[in-house]
Design an enzyme around this catalytic site. Structure first.
Site, PDB file in Angstrom:
ATOM      1  N   ASP A  26       0.823  -1.211   0.000  1.00 17.40           N
ATOM      2  CA  ASP A  26       0.000   0.000   0.000  1.00 17.40           C
ATOM      3  C   ASP A  26       0.861   1.266   0.000  1.00 17.40           C
ATOM      4  OD1 ASP A  26      -2.354   1.410  -0.013  1.00 17.40           O
ATOM      5  OD2 ASP A  26      -2.712   1.229   2.145  1.00 17.40           O
ATOM      6  N   ASN A  74     -11.035  -2.504  -5.189  1.00 18.93           N
ATOM      7  CA  ASN A  74     -10.266  -1.607  -6.062  1.00 18.93           C
ATOM      8  C   ASN A  74     -10.933  -1.397  -7.428  1.00 18.93           C
ATOM      9  OD1 ASN A  74      -7.033  -2.784  -4.813  1.00 18.93           O
ATOM     10  ND2 ASN A  74      -8.235  -1.012  -4.166  1.00 18.93           N
TER      11      ASN A  74
HETATM   12  C1  IPE Z   1      -5.460  -2.708  -0.033  1.00 25.28           C
HETATM   13  O1  IPE Z   1      -5.104  -1.375  -0.211  1.00 25.28           O
HETATM   14  C2  IPE Z   1      -5.473  -3.426  -1.347  1.00 25.28           C
HETATM   15  C3  IPE Z   1      -4.181  -3.601  -2.001  1.00 25.28           C
HETATM   16  C4  IPE Z   1      -3.029  -3.292  -1.495  1.00 25.28           C
HETATM   17  C5  IPE Z   1      -4.227  -4.205  -3.308  1.00 25.28           C
HETATM   18  P1  IPE Z   1      -6.222  -0.233  -0.375  1.00 25.28           P
HETATM   19  O2  IPE Z   1      -5.484   1.031  -0.555  1.00 25.28           O
HETATM   20  O3  IPE Z   1      -7.191  -0.610  -1.418  1.00 25.28           O
HETATM   21  O4  IPE Z   1      -6.953  -0.296   1.041  1.00 25.28           O
HETATM   22  P2  IPE Z   1      -7.767   0.812   1.833  1.00 25.28           P
HETATM   23  O5  IPE Z   1      -8.807   1.349   0.905  1.00 25.28           O
HETATM   24  O6  IPE Z   1      -6.807   1.874   2.249  1.00 25.28           O
HETATM   25  O7  IPE Z   1      -8.333   0.106   3.025  1.00 25.28           O
HETATM   26  C1  IPE Z   2      -1.579   0.251  -3.346  1.00 28.62           C
HETATM   27  O1  IPE Z   2      -1.371   1.630  -3.385  1.00 28.62           O
HETATM   28  C2  IPE Z   2      -1.833  -0.335  -4.705  1.00 28.62           C
HETATM   29  C3  IPE Z   2      -3.231  -0.774  -4.899  1.00 28.62           C
HETATM   30  C4  IPE Z   2      -4.177  -0.741  -4.023  1.00 28.62           C
HETATM   31  C5  IPE Z   2      -3.555  -1.278  -6.223  1.00 28.62           C
HETATM   32  P1  IPE Z   2      -2.582   2.652  -3.374  1.00 28.62           P
HETATM   33  O2  IPE Z   2      -2.975   2.958  -4.771  1.00 28.62           O
HETATM   34  O3  IPE Z   2      -3.688   2.182  -2.496  1.00 28.62           O
HETATM   35  O4  IPE Z   2      -1.881   3.927  -2.726  1.00 28.62           O
HETATM   36  P2  IPE Z   2      -2.475   4.932  -1.670  1.00 28.62           P
HETATM   37  O5  IPE Z   2      -3.020   4.133  -0.527  1.00 28.62           O
HETATM   38  O6  IPE Z   2      -3.565   5.685  -2.374  1.00 28.62           O
HETATM   39  O7  IPE Z   2      -1.338   5.787  -1.274  1.00 28.62           O
HETATM   40 MG    MG Z   3      -4.088   2.403  -0.520  1.00 26.75          MG
END
Ligand code: IPE
Ligand code: IPE
Ligand code: MG
Length: 247
Positions: A26, A74
């Site tokens: 993340d 997502n």
């Molecule tokens: C969790 O991260 C999913 C992945 C890393 C693929 P998110 O960024 O989607 O989670 P939330 O929304 O912060 O809980």
């Molecule tokens: C994790 O990074 C990747 C996926 C969830 C696909 P994020 O895209 O959630 O990054 P933040 O949480 O917005 O920084």
């Molecule tokens: Mg995230």
């Protein structure tokens, strides 16, 4: 160099390595925002870190590495971002196939792969097929994965088998459940790492992490390094896992 020598070289006890590491990758978006870049740039840098982590875990002798790449939730992101993530996934699969074969890594996915674009599904099947007999490590990519969806799917399957007279309700055990999850046949994660400072599980492996050791780091995924993973492994080796018992 053997994985044992590699672990010792980093000051780790090869006898106490986690067999299965799960990672919630993340912070890609925040990494990009800090640099005034498009979120996609963060995902691109994140994909490079994925490559490095796969290599490192293989070298350290980890049996299973599960990476949360795309959740069922997502899909709700802007279309352009979902498209960019699919593009990167396609690129990753094509560019890594040779490396997976070279490093004796078996490729597997967990999640609703049926929801992915057709060409990606075909590539996934191909890479799975070509790495099927590799036994150095299993790389498990969680794609369109949600733990609740996984549990509902398992329940539905048990109900169907029961209705068909193939399974009696009294015969349902923890093994019955495990055998109907995406992770069937795999050991549970010993260690779960989440980057970016968020202290939540976000619908990842709810059943499987019952006794996993949890690690949360402030580091954003694109900044995560082998050195930090090794620090986390050292911390893991100092923890006492009691599984509800006394020692
Ligand atoms: C969790 O991260 C999913 C992945 C890393 C693929 P998110 O960024 O989607 O989670 P939330 O929304 O912060 O809980
Ligand atoms: C994790 O990074 C990747 C996926 C969830 C696909 P994020 O895209 O959630 O990054 P933040 O949480 O917005 O920084
Ligand atoms: Mg995230």
């Amino acid at each position: 160099m053997s994985s044992e020598t590699s672990a010792i070289g980093h000051g780790l006890d090869p006898e106490r390595m986690p067999g299965h590491i799960a990672m919630i990758m993340d912070g890609n978006g925040r990494w990009a925002r800090k640099r005034m870049l498009n979120r996609v740039k963060g995902h691109e840098k994140g994909a490079d870190v994925v490559r490095e982590m796969v290599r490192t875990c293989r070298r350290l002798g980890i049996s299973v590495l599960t990476l949360f790449a795309f959740s069922t939730e997502n899909w709700g992101r802007p279309k352009a971002e979902v498209g960019a993530l699919m593009f990167l996934l396609r690129k990753f699969l094509m560019s890594e196939e040779a490396e997976l074969i070279r490093n004796n890594i078996r490729f597997n996915t967990i999640g609703q792969t049926e929801h992915l674009p057709e060409d990606i599904r075909q590539t996934i099947d191909l890479v799975k097929d070509r790495t099927r007999s590799n036994d150095g490590m299993t790389l498990n990519l969680a794609l369109s994965y949600g733990a609740r969806e996984e549990i509902v799917r398992m329940a539905r399957q048990i109900a169907l088998e029961s209705k068909a007279g193939l399974l009696s309700p009294d015969a349902v055990t923890e093994e019955t459940v495990e055998g109907r999850l995406y992770t069937r046949g795999m050991r549970d994660p010993d260690l779960l790492i989440r980057t970016s400072g968020e202290m939540r599980i976000s619908n990842f492996l709810l059943w499987q992490i019952a006794y996993a050791e949890l690690f949360f780091t402030q580091t954003l995924w694109p900044d995560f390094t082998e050195a930090e993973l090794i620090q986390i492994l050292k911390d893991f080796q100092r923890r006492e896992r009691r599984f509800g018992r006394v020692n």
